[in-house]
Motif scaffolding. Structure first.
Motif, mmCIF file in Angstrom:
data_model
loop_
_atom_site.group_PDB
_atom_site.id
_atom_site.type_symbol
_atom_site.label_atom_id
_atom_site.label_comp_id
_atom_site.label_asym_id
_atom_site.label_seq_id
_atom_site.Cartn_x
_atom_site.Cartn_y
_atom_site.Cartn_z
ATOM 1 N N LEU A 112 -18.133 -20.938 39.887
ATOM 2 C CA LEU A 112 -17.267 -20.290 40.867
ATOM 3 C C LEU A 112 -18.066 -19.253 41.651
ATOM 4 N N PRO A 113 -17.750 -19.055 42.931
ATOM 5 C CA PRO A 113 -18.519 -18.108 43.750
ATOM 6 C C PRO A 113 -18.186 -16.658 43.414
ATOM 7 N N VAL A 114 -19.234 -15.850 43.241
ATOM 8 C CA VAL A 114 -19.005 -14.411 43.084
ATOM 9 C C VAL A 114 -18.818 -13.811 44.471
ATOM 10 N N GLY A 115 -18.140 -12.689 44.526
ATOM 11 C CA GLY A 115 -17.904 -12.022 45.800
ATOM 12 C C GLY A 115 -16.631 -12.460 46.491
ATOM 13 N N LYS A 116 -15.964 -13.466 45.966
ATOM 14 C CA LYS A 116 -14.716 -13.925 46.571
ATOM 15 C C LYS A 116 -13.520 -13.241 45.902
ATOM 16 N N TRP A 117 -13.381 -13.400 44.587
ATOM 17 C CA TRP A 117 -12.293 -12.765 43.842
ATOM 18 C C TRP A 117 -12.796 -11.600 43.019
ATOM 19 N N TRP A 118 -14.076 -11.647 42.649
ATOM 20 C CA TRP A 118 -14.705 -10.643 41.791
ATOM 21 C C TRP A 118 -16.221 -10.739 41.946
ATOM 22 N N ASP A 119 -16.901 -9.665 41.583
ATOM 23 C CA ASP A 119 -18.341 -9.674 41.389
ATOM 24 C C ASP A 119 -18.561 -9.732 39.882
ATOM 25 N N ALA A 120 -19.806 -9.834 39.467
ATOM 26 C CA ALA A 120 -20.091 -9.873 38.032
ATOM 27 C C ALA A 120 -21.321 -9.035 37.729
ATOM 28 N N ILE A 121 -21.351 -8.504 36.519
ATOM 29 C CA ILE A 121 -22.506 -7.762 36.008
ATOM 30 C C ILE A 121 -23.078 -8.579 34.863
ATOM 31 N N SER A 122 -24.380 -8.842 34.917
ATOM 32 C CA SER A 122 -25.078 -9.594 33.880
ATOM 33 C C SER A 122 -25.977 -8.648 33.092
ATOM 34 N N ALA A 123 -25.931 -8.757 31.764
ATOM 35 C CA ALA A 123 -26.801 -7.954 30.904
ATOM 36 C C ALA A 123 -27.255 -8.815 29.735
ATOM 37 N N PRO A 124 -28.444 -8.532 29.176
ATOM 38 C CA PRO A 124 -28.862 -9.258 27.972
ATOM 39 C C PRO A 124 -27.836 -9.022 26.861
ATOM 40 N N THR A 125 -27.573 -10.035 26.064
ATOM 41 C CA THR A 125 -26.525 -9.936 25.049
ATOM 42 C C THR A 125 -26.726 -8.783 24.067
ATOM 43 N N PRO A 126 -27.950 -8.466 23.579
ATOM 44 C CA PRO A 126 -28.072 -7.305 22.680
ATOM 45 C C PRO A 126 -27.628 -5.998 23.351
ATOM 46 N N VAL A 127 -27.919 -5.837 24.634
ATOM 47 C CA VAL A 127 -27.477 -4.649 25.369
ATOM 48 C C VAL A 127 -25.962 -4.695 25.528
ATOM 49 N N ALA A 128 -25.431 -5.876 25.839
ATOM 50 C CA ALA A 128 -23.989 -6.029 26.001
ATOM 51 C C ALA A 128 -23.243 -5.740 24.703
ATOM 52 N N ASP A 129 -23.827 -6.145 23.563
ATOM 53 C CA ASP A 129 -23.190 -5.858 22.278
ATOM 54 C C ASP A 129 -22.941 -4.361 22.118
ATOM 55 N N ARG A 130 -23.966 -3.574 22.417
ATOM 56 C CA ARG A 130 -23.839 -2.112 22.293
ATOM 57 C C ARG A 130 -22.881 -1.559 23.336
ATOM 58 N N ALA A 131 -22.966 -2.066 24.573
ATOM 59 C CA ALA A 131 -22.068 -1.593 25.630
ATOM 60 C C ALA A 131 -20.608 -1.873 25.276
ATOM 61 N N LEU A 132 -20.345 -3.028 24.688
ATOM 62 C CA LEU A 132 -18.971 -3.356 24.298
ATOM 63 C C LEU A 132 -18.467 -2.420 23.200
ATOM 64 N N GLU A 133 -19.358 -2.029 22.283
ATOM 65 C CA GLU A 133 -18.975 -1.031 21.270
ATOM 66 C C GLU A 133 -18.562 0.273 21.939
ATOM 67 N N LEU A 134 -19.344 0.692 22.935
ATOM 68 C CA LEU A 134 -19.071 1.950 23.626
ATOM 69 C C LEU A 134 -17.824 1.862 24.498
ATOM 70 N N LEU A 135 -17.596 0.713 25.126
ATOM 71 C CA LEU A 135 -16.439 0.543 26.006
ATOM 72 C C LEU A 135 -15.121 0.450 25.238
ATOM 73 N N GLY A 136 -15.151 -0.210 24.111
ATOM 74 C CA GLY A 136 -13.919 -0.405 23.351
ATOM 75 C C GLY A 136 -12.865 -1.105 24.185
ATOM 76 N N ARG A 137 -11.693 -0.513 24.267
ATOM 77 C CA ARG A 137 -10.565 -1.119 24.977
ATOM 78 C C ARG A 137 -10.694 -1.026 26.502
ATOM 79 N N ASP A 138 -11.705 -0.326 26.991
ATOM 80 C CA ASP A 138 -11.887 -0.199 28.439
ATOM 81 C C ASP A 138 -12.579 -1.404 29.065
ATOM 82 N N SER A 139 -12.972 -2.381 28.256
ATOM 83 C CA SER A 139 -13.627 -3.567 28.803
ATOM 84 C C SER A 139 -12.592 -4.574 29.258
ATOM 85 N N GLY A 140 -12.873 -5.182 30.407
ATOM 86 C CA GLY A 140 -12.062 -6.307 30.867
ATOM 87 C C GLY A 140 -12.592 -7.582 30.239
ATOM 88 N N ALA A 141 -12.315 -8.704 30.874
ATOM 89 C CA ALA A 141 -12.759 -9.996 30.364
ATOM 90 C C ALA A 141 -14.283 -10.090 30.395
#
Length: 198
Positions: free
Chosen positions: A19-48
């Motif tokens: 699906l094209p980015v920039g039409k309905w949403w943009d996206a942020i890409s991060a390496p999964t180990p970094v994302a694992d930690r970011a998700l811990e920090l975000l908790g319930r503030d993370s979207g999909a």
């Protein structure tokens, strides 16, 4: 997090859909180990969140144009560009961890876009926690010997004289770095023989 009906239709139940980015949403890409930690920090503030285990990347859906000025090492902003189209592989809603590309945090009306005001500091802290402090300037990768704007510190060599050496890698070679246990043991022995401990 935005709470509203989805403005786009989820992919079919058969396969990942580009699906094209920039039409309905943009996206942020991060390496999964970094994302694992970011998700811990975000908790319930993370979207999909979409996780792609084939490439070791994790993606947050964010509002269009809300992160164009971001500059974080190993984090990419996927957005519509003036001269080319960017696509993101979006899995069917039912796909979980049994698939290589799946919804790590399922998409839904109450869990859609992630607020970049929460995501930016969480990713910044996660990068520091996982990759360590950001080196200053370009460095040469130990393996490919090419300069990289995103050097990762893979080892710091200490010396009894005080002059040490830092080994850097580009993001693609950082995970392949292996320390030399024989050299480390010899350095410890020399330090003990000289009456110094590490």
């Amino acid at each position: 997090m935005t709470t509203r009906a989805l403005p786009w239709t989820l992919p079919n139940n058969a396969d990942v859909e580009a699906l094209p980015v920039g039409k309905w949403w943009d996206a942020i890409s991060a390496p999964t180990p970094v994302a694992d930690r970011a998700l811990e920090l975000l908790g319930r503030d993370s979207g999909a969140v979409i996780q792609d285990d084939t490439y070791g990347k994790t993606y947050w859906l964010i509002g269009v144009g809300t992160a164009r000025s971001w500059c974080m090492r190993q984090v990419r902003v996927l957005t519509e560009l003036a001269d080319e189209r960017t696509l993101l592989g979006v899995p069917p809603a039912s796909w979980g961890a049994e698939h290589r590309t799946h919804w790590r945090i399922p998409l839904g009306p109450n869990r859609y876009l992630t607020d970049t005001n929460h995501l930016a500091p969480a990713l910044g802290q996660a990068l520091y926690d996982v990759l360590g402090p950001r080196p200053n300037g370009r460095q040469l990768c130990y393996r490919c010997q090419l300069p990289t704007d995103e050097p990762v510190i893979v080892e710091v060599h200490h010396s009894v004289s005080g002059a040490g050496r830092t080994t850097y890698a580009c993001p693609s070679h950082a995970s392949t770095y292996q320390r030399d246990p024989v050299a480390e043991a010899a350095a410890r022995r020399r330090a003990l023989e000289q009456g110094r401990t590490r």
